[in-house]
Motif scaffolding. Structure first.
Motif, PDB file in Angstrom:
ATOM      1  N   CYS A  27      33.535  17.647 -19.344  1.00 50.28           N
ATOM      2  CA  CYS A  27      32.485  17.375 -20.327  1.00 50.28           C
ATOM      3  C   CYS A  27      32.671  18.242 -21.566  1.00 50.28           C
ATOM      4  O   CYS A  27      32.553  17.759 -22.704  1.00 50.28           O
ATOM      5  N   THR A  28      32.978  19.517 -21.364  1.00 52.21           N
ATOM      6  CA  THR A  28      33.194  20.422 -22.498  1.00 52.21           C
ATOM      7  C   THR A  28      34.407  20.007 -23.311  1.00 52.21           C
ATOM      8  O   THR A  28      34.370  20.005 -24.551  1.00 52.21           O
ATOM      9  N   THR A  29      35.465  19.602 -22.635  1.00 53.21           N
ATOM     10  CA  THR A  29      36.712  19.267 -23.326  1.00 53.21           C
ATOM     11  C   THR A  29      36.557  18.037 -24.197  1.00 53.21           C
ATOM     12  O   THR A  29      36.890  18.057 -25.389  1.00 53.21           O
ATOM     13  N   PHE A  30      36.069  16.943 -23.624  1.00 51.52           N
ATOM     14  CA  PHE A  30      35.974  15.734 -24.461  1.00 51.52           C
ATOM     15  C   PHE A  30      34.881  15.862 -25.520  1.00 51.52           C
ATOM     16  O   PHE A  30      34.940  15.205 -26.557  1.00 51.52           O
ATOM     17  N   SER A  31      33.895  16.724 -25.306  1.00 52.72           N
ATOM     18  CA  SER A  31      32.889  16.960 -26.346  1.00 52.72           C
ATOM     19  C   SER A  31      33.501  17.697 -27.533  1.00 52.72           C
ATOM     20  O   SER A  31      33.205  17.381 -28.696  1.00 52.72           O
ATOM     21  N   LEU A  32      34.366  18.667 -27.248  1.00 53.50           N
ATOM     22  CA  LEU A  32      35.029  19.397 -28.325  1.00 53.50           C
ATOM     23  C   LEU A  32      35.963  18.488 -29.123  1.00 53.50           C
ATOM     24  O   LEU A  32      35.995  18.535 -30.359  1.00 53.50           O
ATOM     25  N   VAL A  33      36.719  17.650 -28.411  1.00 57.69           N
ATOM     26  CA  VAL A  33      37.649  16.756 -29.107  1.00 57.69           C
ATOM     27  C   VAL A  33      36.890  15.694 -29.887  1.00 57.69           C
ATOM     28  O   VAL A  33      37.283  15.316 -31.002  1.00 57.69           O
ATOM     29  N   ALA A  34      35.777  15.217 -29.347  1.00 61.90           N
ATOM     30  CA  ALA A  34      34.985  14.209 -30.054  1.00 61.90           C
ATOM     31  C   ALA A  34      34.384  14.765 -31.337  1.00 61.90           C
ATOM     32  O   ALA A  34      34.110  14.004 -32.280  1.00 61.90           O
ATOM     33  N   SER A  35      34.164  16.076 -31.387  1.00 60.95           N
ATOM     34  CA  SER A  35      33.588  16.681 -32.582  1.00 60.95           C
ATOM     35  C   SER A  35      34.602  16.892 -33.699  1.00 60.95           C
ATOM     36  O   SER A  35      34.219  17.224 -34.822  1.00 60.95           O
ATOM     37  N   LEU A  36      35.888  16.691 -33.394  1.00 61.49           N
ATOM     38  CA  LEU A  36      36.917  16.840 -34.418  1.00 61.49           C
ATOM     39  C   LEU A  36      36.912  15.635 -35.348  1.00 61.49           C
ATOM     40  O   LEU A  36      36.525  14.536 -34.957  1.00 61.49           O
ATOM     41  N   ASP A  37      37.385  15.840 -36.530  1.00 62.15           N
ATOM     42  CA  ASP A  37      37.500  14.750 -37.499  1.00 62.15           C
ATOM     43  C   ASP A  37      38.655  13.843 -37.086  1.00 62.15           C
ATOM     44  O   ASP A  37      39.794  14.308 -36.978  1.00 62.15           O
ATOM     45  N   PRO A  38      38.415  12.559 -36.812  1.00 60.38           N
ATOM     46  CA  PRO A  38      39.504  11.665 -36.373  1.00 60.38           C
ATOM     47  C   PRO A  38      40.657  11.595 -37.361  1.00 60.38           C
ATOM     48  O   PRO A  38      41.799  11.362 -36.968  1.00 60.38           O
ATOM     49  N   SER A  39      40.379  11.774 -38.646  1.00 67.28           N
ATOM     50  CA  SER A  39      41.448  11.690 -39.647  1.00 67.28           C
ATOM     51  C   SER A  39      42.451  12.821 -39.508  1.00 67.28           C
ATOM     52  O   SER A  39      43.589  12.716 -39.954  1.00 67.28           O
ATOM     53  N   GLU A  40      42.043  13.908 -38.849  1.00 69.18           N
ATOM     54  CA  GLU A  40      42.962  15.032 -38.685  1.00 69.18           C
ATOM     55  C   GLU A  40      44.075  14.717 -37.698  1.00 69.18           C
ATOM     56  O   GLU A  40      45.150  15.315 -37.735  1.00 69.18           O
ATOM     57  N   PHE A  53      40.354   9.225 -23.020  1.00 66.46           N
ATOM     58  CA  PHE A  53      40.098   8.338 -21.884  1.00 66.46           C
ATOM     59  C   PHE A  53      40.256   9.093 -20.569  1.00 66.46           C
ATOM     60  O   PHE A  53      39.450   8.919 -19.634  1.00 66.46           O
ATOM     61  N   THR A  54      41.289   9.929 -20.464  1.00 69.11           N
ATOM     62  CA  THR A  54      41.521  10.705 -19.245  1.00 69.11           C
ATOM     63  C   THR A  54      40.341  11.599 -18.931  1.00 69.11           C
ATOM     64  O   THR A  54      39.816  11.611 -17.802  1.00 69.11           O
ATOM     65  N   TRP A  55      39.881  12.372 -19.908  1.00 70.15           N
ATOM     66  CA  TRP A  55      38.771  13.293 -19.668  1.00 70.15           C
ATOM     67  C   TRP A  55      37.478  12.558 -19.357  1.00 70.15           C
ATOM     68  O   TRP A  55      36.759  12.933 -18.423  1.00 70.15           O
ATOM     69  N   CYS A  56      37.169  11.504 -20.102  1.00 72.44           N
ATOM     70  CA  CYS A  56      35.923  10.758 -19.880  1.00 72.44           C
ATOM     71  C   CYS A  56      35.945  10.015 -18.544  1.00 72.44           C
ATOM     72  O   CYS A  56      34.942   9.991 -17.812  1.00 72.44           O
ATOM     73  N   PHE A  57      37.087   9.409 -18.216  1.00 70.44           N
ATOM     74  CA  PHE A  57      37.192   8.637 -16.984  1.00 70.44           C
ATOM     75  C   PHE A  57      37.013   9.525 -15.762  1.00 70.44           C
ATOM     76  O   PHE A  57      36.238   9.205 -14.842  1.00 70.44           O
ATOM     77  N   PHE A  58      37.694  10.661 -15.741  1.00 74.51           N
ATOM     78  CA  PHE A  58      37.596  11.536 -14.570  1.00 74.51           C
ATOM     79  C   PHE A  58      36.291  12.323 -14.552  1.00 74.51           C
ATOM     80  O   PHE A  58      35.838  12.741 -13.477  1.00 74.51           O
ATOM     81  N   PHE A  59      35.682  12.528 -15.713  1.00 72.95           N
ATOM     82  CA  PHE A  59      34.338  13.105 -15.721  1.00 72.95           C
ATOM     83  C   PHE A  59      33.368  12.167 -15.011  1.00 72.95           C
ATOM     84  O   PHE A  59      32.563  12.605 -14.171  1.00 72.95           O
ATOM     85  N   THR A  60      33.456  10.878 -15.302  1.00 65.03           N
ATOM     86  CA  THR A  60      32.565   9.898 -14.672  1.00 65.03           C
ATOM     87  C   THR A  60      32.797   9.820 -13.169  1.00 65.03           C
ATOM     88  O   THR A  60      31.848   9.837 -12.368  1.00 65.03           O
ATOM     89  N   LEU A  61      34.069   9.745 -12.767  1.00 67.00           N
ATOM     90  CA  LEU A  61      34.385   9.662 -11.342  1.00 67.00           C
ATOM     91  C   LEU A  61      33.954  10.925 -10.600  1.00 67.00           C
ATOM     92  O   LEU A  61      33.372  10.856  -9.511  1.00 67.00           O
ATOM     93  N   LEU A  63      31.676  13.142 -11.448  1.00 67.80           N
ATOM     94  CA  LEU A  63      30.218  13.249 -11.398  1.00 67.80           C
ATOM     95  C   LEU A  63      29.649  12.334 -10.317  1.00 67.80           C
ATOM     96  O   LEU A  63      28.731  12.721  -9.572  1.00 67.80           O
ATOM     97  N   LEU A  64      30.199  11.116 -10.208  1.00 67.28           N
ATOM     98  CA  LEU A  64      29.736  10.180  -9.186  1.00 67.28           C
ATOM     99  C   LEU A  64      30.035  10.705  -7.782  1.00 67.28           C
ATOM    100  O   LEU A  64      29.157  10.704  -6.897  1.00 67.28           O
ATOM    101  N   ILE A  65      31.261  11.168  -7.573  1.00 65.69           N
ATOM    102  CA  ILE A  65      31.642  11.698  -6.257  1.00 65.69           C
ATOM    103  C   ILE A  65      30.826  12.938  -5.923  1.00 65.69           C
ATOM    104  O   ILE A  65      30.358  13.122  -4.789  1.00 65.69           O
TER     105      ILE A  65
END
Length: 289
Positions: A27-40, A53-61, A63-65
């Motif tokens: 959650c921390t990792t993809f939140s940090l990357v999402a806060s970056l400017d995509p143009s960079e 996709f890797t971080w979000c997908f496995f975060f969901t799995l 959390l569910l498990i």
């Protein structure tokens, strides 16, 4: 009516701790990357999407498990729970290892390294270590507890699926430029499909419903993988040799992509070869019993 049972020892077990770490780190990792400017990171957007996709997908799995394990509702899911947890843990370890390598490579190709990029890389590394710890805990359990995917053939099948998934971000930037890429993409696609079919059979406990015996089906899939990856490996090594020719103008980005593809293809071919050897050994053993 189902009753939620919370046991105190569940909150102090090693699995609870590593799974909590997995959820927090992803959650921390993809939140940090999402806060970056995509143009960079626009010049390597495919790799950024793959990492996200890797971080979000496995975060969901995870959390569910994690939630189902705490409330003891995993018996209500129509899948093999012990095989599912091992599969998610090992594949999460491999995929986050890839993300931990690819994302710094993206950052280093940019002229400015931001603190949030460094923090995201560190978070991804901690995520990889958490999944590796869970994989170790699950794979060291008794055979009855870890299931088929926790055995050597099962782990090899996870490596095969991981190898196929790595080819998606590597080949997308150059899929329309060379006929060799089209051939290797077809080979990787077929192998990914067979790996997914194998995963569905194992996780869904469909072995008894297969038209063919499971051991022969697995041997056939392994043989197909060996043949297709042999073709892909030859093409990859041919491209590496072409890169060493004098006077050939190839960007550093293309060289890196070809080298990474060659390394992953070789590792995956080795996994298919060893898996085929296990399958042949099992078939020979059963034919003599």
């Amino acid at each position: 009516m189902a009753v939620i049972v919370l046991v105190a020892k569940d909150f102090t077990s090693p699995l609870f701790l590593v799974r909590t770490c997995e959820v927090l780190c992803t959650c921390t990792t993809f939140s940090l990357v999402a806060s970056l400017d995509p143009s960079e990171l626009q010049h390597l957007s495919t790799f950024r999407i793959f990492c996200m996709f890797t971080w979000c997908f496995f975060f969901t799995l995870s959390l569910l498990i994690h939630t189902l394990s705490i409330i003891h509702f995993h018996n209500l899911i129509p899948v093999s729970w012990k095989n599912l947890t091992v599969t998610v843990a090992v594949s999460g370890s491999l995929m986050n290892l890839s993300a931990s390598v690819l994302f710094p490579w993206i950052v280093m190709n940019h002229h400015q390294v931001l603190p949030r990029s460094v923090a995201a890389t560190v978070g991804s590394c901690f995520t990889f270590m958490a999944y590796t710890s869970e994989s170790y805990i699950l794979c060291t359990q008794a055979q009855e507890q870890r299931g088929y995917m926790g055995s050597v053939p099962g782990l090899l099948k996870i490596v095969q699926l991981w190898g196929g998934c790595q080819m998606i971000p590597l080949l997308v930037p150059m899929i329309m430029h060379r006929w060799q890429t089209c051939v290797t993409s077809t080979a990787y696609g077929v192998c990914i499909l067979t790996s997914l079919v194998t995963l569905v059979i194992i996780l869904g406990d469909f072995a008894k419903r297969c038209l063919l015996p499971l051991d022969r089906l697995m041997a056939g899939f392994s043989l197909i993988g060996v043949l297709l990856y042999m073709v892909a490996t030859v093409i990859c090594f041919t491209e590496v040799l072409q890169l060493t020719e004098v006077g050939q103008s190839v960007s550093n980005k293309s060289k890196g992509l070809v080298i990474m593809e060659t390394v992953v293809t070789t590792v995956t071919l080795l996994a298919y070869t060893v898996d085929l050897a296990f399958s042949i050994k099992l078939l020979c053993y059963r034919s003599h019993t």
